[in-house]
Design a protein around this motif. Structure first.
Motif, mmCIF file in Angstrom:
data_model
loop_
_atom_site.group_PDB
_atom_site.id
_atom_site.type_symbol
_atom_site.label_atom_id
_atom_site.label_comp_id
_atom_site.label_asym_id
_atom_site.label_seq_id
_atom_site.Cartn_x
_atom_site.Cartn_y
_atom_site.Cartn_z
ATOM 1 N N ASP A 46 12.202 -18.253 75.427
ATOM 2 C CA ASP A 46 12.424 -17.308 74.594
ATOM 3 C C ASP A 46 13.617 -16.445 74.730
ATOM 4 O OD1 ASP A 46 12.092 -15.289 72.372
ATOM 5 O OD2 ASP A 46 9.974 -14.554 73.458
ATOM 6 N N ARG A 47 14.619 -16.354 74.017
ATOM 7 C CA ARG A 47 15.718 -15.676 74.246
ATOM 8 C C ARG A 47 15.843 -14.334 73.385
ATOM 9 N NH1 ARG A 47 19.028 -19.141 76.942
ATOM 10 N NH2 ARG A 47 18.427 -21.236 76.880
ATOM 11 N N ARG A 48 14.816 -13.929 72.688
ATOM 12 C CA ARG A 48 15.161 -12.657 71.974
ATOM 13 C C ARG A 48 15.099 -11.548 72.995
ATOM 14 N NH1 ARG A 48 9.757 -13.200 68.211
ATOM 15 N NH2 ARG A 48 8.877 -13.960 70.280
ATOM 16 N N PRO A 49 15.805 -10.376 72.498
ATOM 17 C CA PRO A 49 15.711 -9.147 73.229
ATOM 18 C C PRO A 49 14.609 -8.630 73.392
ATOM 19 C CG PRO A 49 16.779 -8.734 71.121
ATOM 20 C CD PRO A 49 16.440 -10.392 71.124
ATOM 21 N N LEU A 50 14.201 -7.842 74.785
ATOM 22 C CA LEU A 50 13.113 -7.194 74.522
ATOM 23 C C LEU A 50 12.822 -6.323 73.802
ATOM 24 C CD1 LEU A 50 12.931 -7.014 78.622
ATOM 25 C CD2 LEU A 50 11.685 -8.436 77.232
ATOM 26 N N PRO A 51 11.675 -5.816 73.269
ATOM 27 C CA PRO A 51 11.568 -4.608 72.265
ATOM 28 C C PRO A 51 11.904 -3.185 72.936
ATOM 29 C CG PRO A 51 9.372 -5.501 72.799
ATOM 30 C CD PRO A 51 10.260 -6.331 73.547
ATOM 31 N N SER A 52 12.519 -2.482 72.135
ATOM 32 C CA SER A 52 13.028 -1.084 72.277
ATOM 33 C C SER A 52 12.254 0.049 71.661
ATOM 34 C CB SER A 52 14.509 -1.053 72.253
ATOM 35 O OG SER A 52 14.942 0.434 72.363
ATOM 36 N N VAL A 53 11.981 1.054 72.153
ATOM 37 C CA VAL A 53 11.363 2.487 71.768
ATOM 38 C C VAL A 53 12.351 3.531 71.569
ATOM 39 C CG1 VAL A 53 9.019 1.636 72.375
ATOM 40 C CG2 VAL A 53 10.395 3.261 73.758
ATOM 41 N N ALA A 54 13.664 3.293 71.539
ATOM 42 C CA ALA A 54 14.749 4.361 71.181
ATOM 43 C C ALA A 54 14.400 4.947 69.938
ATOM 44 C CB ALA A 54 16.055 3.678 71.659
ATOM 45 N N HIS A 55 14.071 4.276 69.127
ATOM 46 C CA HIS A 55 14.170 4.889 67.643
ATOM 47 C C HIS A 55 12.857 6.111 67.544
ATOM 48 C CE1 HIS A 55 16.650 1.791 65.888
ATOM 49 N NE2 HIS A 55 15.943 0.991 66.549
#
Length: 539
Positions: free
Chosen positions: A515-524
């Motif tokens: 799985d090459r997707r970026p890790l999820p972020s909560v910056a929003h």
């Protein structure tokens, strides 16, 4: 200098005569007279000494009378035969015997009575007939007393022996009693060690564990009921020997084996901490004895048993409980009574009915199916064995009862209540008072249900040194000590790590692409943190 025989004196005299010594010189050298020198010069063999006739006895005129009385007794009723006193009185009254003492007459009667029986053919001569035993068929069983030093105390316990007659292979088992429990446990241990059951007769004496009653002068016996069931379960065929010393000759192999084992393995007296430790030593000695030869046999015990073992009958597959069950009630002292002895159980079972399984060297107490206590069996009668741990919940409510408690004295005697305990208890009472200090000690003793005894003693010593006189402090010290100790390395078995039943989900995940997707972020969501808080009273 040892005693010189007459033949050696003659040889020395003849040697001196050949050397040319005179008769008188030889007499002085050897302390003999001239006749002896002359006799030695004539023959190298000394003449036999002259046999003097036996000196007469005042009883001689009455010996034919005594013989006639004893011969007449052969046909007389058994309860109306002459006693020694009656013979003596008749000799005095009817034959006017005098100056002959009663012991003189008694010695002659005791010597002549068995000879007259043998001469008449009514009492055959005692003779021992050599026996040949077939492999895998016959065995002998017996108990013997042994003395050991158990935890520093000299005690007498019992050694069970099961000996195969052909090979001489013997299995031994020590126990604190010689009752039926030890009798059964010895059989099971022996037959499991041998790997089978003898197919022929097994010789026993009239042990109370097996024989309830001896029927007359025959070999018929009334057996104990549990023994009949037990031997039937194992497939044993008993042969009961004659009572007394006569029966000992019928199983002389096991009689001699117990004596040999006692002299060769129990000298000096062994020092052990438990019967289990002694039995471990006995098993090692039994295994080592396989290399021994009995008498003039050409092969060792182990070699002969190797030929005998395949001929034994197989052991039964069903287990047999050798212990004896009892149902008893716990009294107000939190004790149960078994075979005149008392044993403690936890105080929460006071007034309840419990079950006891009595073994040869220990007993186990059950509440339904749960084991609640285990004790080493007491040797003597009317004894008491108490565990301090069983009384701790009651002592929390009555701490003043601890100093004089019998359980505490027994704990001191066995070494479970050490001088470290005593020192910590004294310091706690000095710091908190007798009641609170004793209660703190009881709380510490409750920790031993979850901590090893040695670790708790080390923690008490550390807490005493630092002045920490509470149960929580002792528990903390125990945790520090356990964490500071190195963790033993465990050998990992790679084969054991392989799951014999693979997981389908794990198999699918193993074959999925990366799985090459970026890790999820909560910056929003951080902008929500920057909004001003609503003030009170403003809608």
């Amino acid at each position: 200098m040892g005693i010189v025989s007459r033949a050696e004196v003659f040889a020395a005299i003849r040697r001196d005569l050949r050397d040319g010594l005179s008769n008188r010189a030889i007499q002085r050298r050897h302390g003999v007279n001239y006749r002896t020198v002359r006799e030695a010069a004539g023959s190298a063999w000394p003449a036999q000494r002259k046999q003097y006739p036996a000196r007469g006895s005042k009883l001689d005129p009455f010996k034919p009378v005594i013989d006639a009385i004893l011969i007449a007794d052969l046909d007389a009723p058994r309860k109306q035969r002459h006693t020694l006193v009656r013979i003596y009185r008749r000799l005095i009254d009817e034959h006017h015997m005098s100056d002959v003492s009663y012991p003189v007459v008694g010695r002659y009667v005791r010597e002549r009575r068995p000879r007259i029986l043998q001469e008449s053919g009514k009492a055959p001569s005692k003779v021992f007939i050599a026996q040949t035993h077939r492999p895998g068929e016959e065995a002998e069983v017996d108990f013997g007393d042994i003395t050991i030093r158990l935890r520093g105390e000299l005690v007498t316990c019992y050694l069970f022996c099961f000996r195969m007659s052909f090979s001489g292979k013997a299995i031994h088992r020590a126990s604190l009693s010689a009752g039926q429990e030890a009798f059964f446990e010895g059989h099971l241990h022996a037959l499991q060690s041998l790997g089978g059951v003898p197919t022929g007769k097994v010789r026993y004496d009239n042990l109370r564990s097996a024989v309830a009653q001896v029927l007359g002068f025959t070999r018929a016996r009334v057996e104990a009921e549990r023994w009949t069931v037990f031997r039937s379960h194992l497939g044993l065929e008993p042969f009961y020997c004659q009572p007394g010393i006569e029966g000992a000759h019928e199983k002389g192999g096991v009689e001699g084996q117990i004596g040999w084992f006692r002299r060769n393995h129990l000298v000096p007296v062994p020092e052990v901490d438990s019967i289990a430790q002694l039995n471990a030593l006995i098993d090692a000695w039994d295994a080592a004895d396989d290399g021994r030869r009995i008498g003039s046999r050409a092969r060792t015990i182990g070699e002969m048993f190797a030929a005998e073992q395949p001929l034994l009958a197989p052991l039964p597959s069903e287990p047999f409980e050798t212990g004896r069950w009892f149902s008893v009630r716990v009294d107000r002292y939190s004790q149960i009574s078994v075979r005149t002895n008392k044993y403690s159980v936890p105080v929460r079972y006071i007034g309840r009915q419990v079950r006891v399984l009595l073994h040869a060297s220990e007993l186990v107490v059950y509440d339904e199916r749960t084991e609640i206590a285990r004790h080493e069996r007491l040797l003597a009668k009317c004894g008491t064995r108490l565990e301090l741990d069983h009384y701790l919940e009651g002592l929390l409510r009555k701490p003043g009862a601890l100093p004089g408690a019998t359980a505490l004295e027994q704990a001191r005697a066995t070494g479970k209540f050490t001088p470290i305990h005593e020192s910590w208890w004294a310091a706690a009472r000095k710091a908190h008072g007798d009641s609170h200090g004793t209660r703190a000690l009881i709380e510490v003793l409750l920790l031993q249900r979850h901590l090893p005894h040695d670790l708790l003693v080390d923690a008490l010593a550390a807490a005493l040194q630092s002045g920490a006189l509470t149960a929580d402090a002792v528990a903390l010290e125990a945790r520090k000590i356990s964490e500071s100790q190195p963790v033993p390395e465990t050998v990992t078995d790679l084969d054991a790590q392989i799951d014999p039943i693979p997981s389908l989900t794990a198999r699918r995940l193993a074959h999925l692409p990366a799985d090459r997707r970026p890790l999820p972020s909560v910056a929003h969501y951080d902008q929500l943190l920057r909004l001003p808080r609503a003030q009170k009273g403003i809608s």
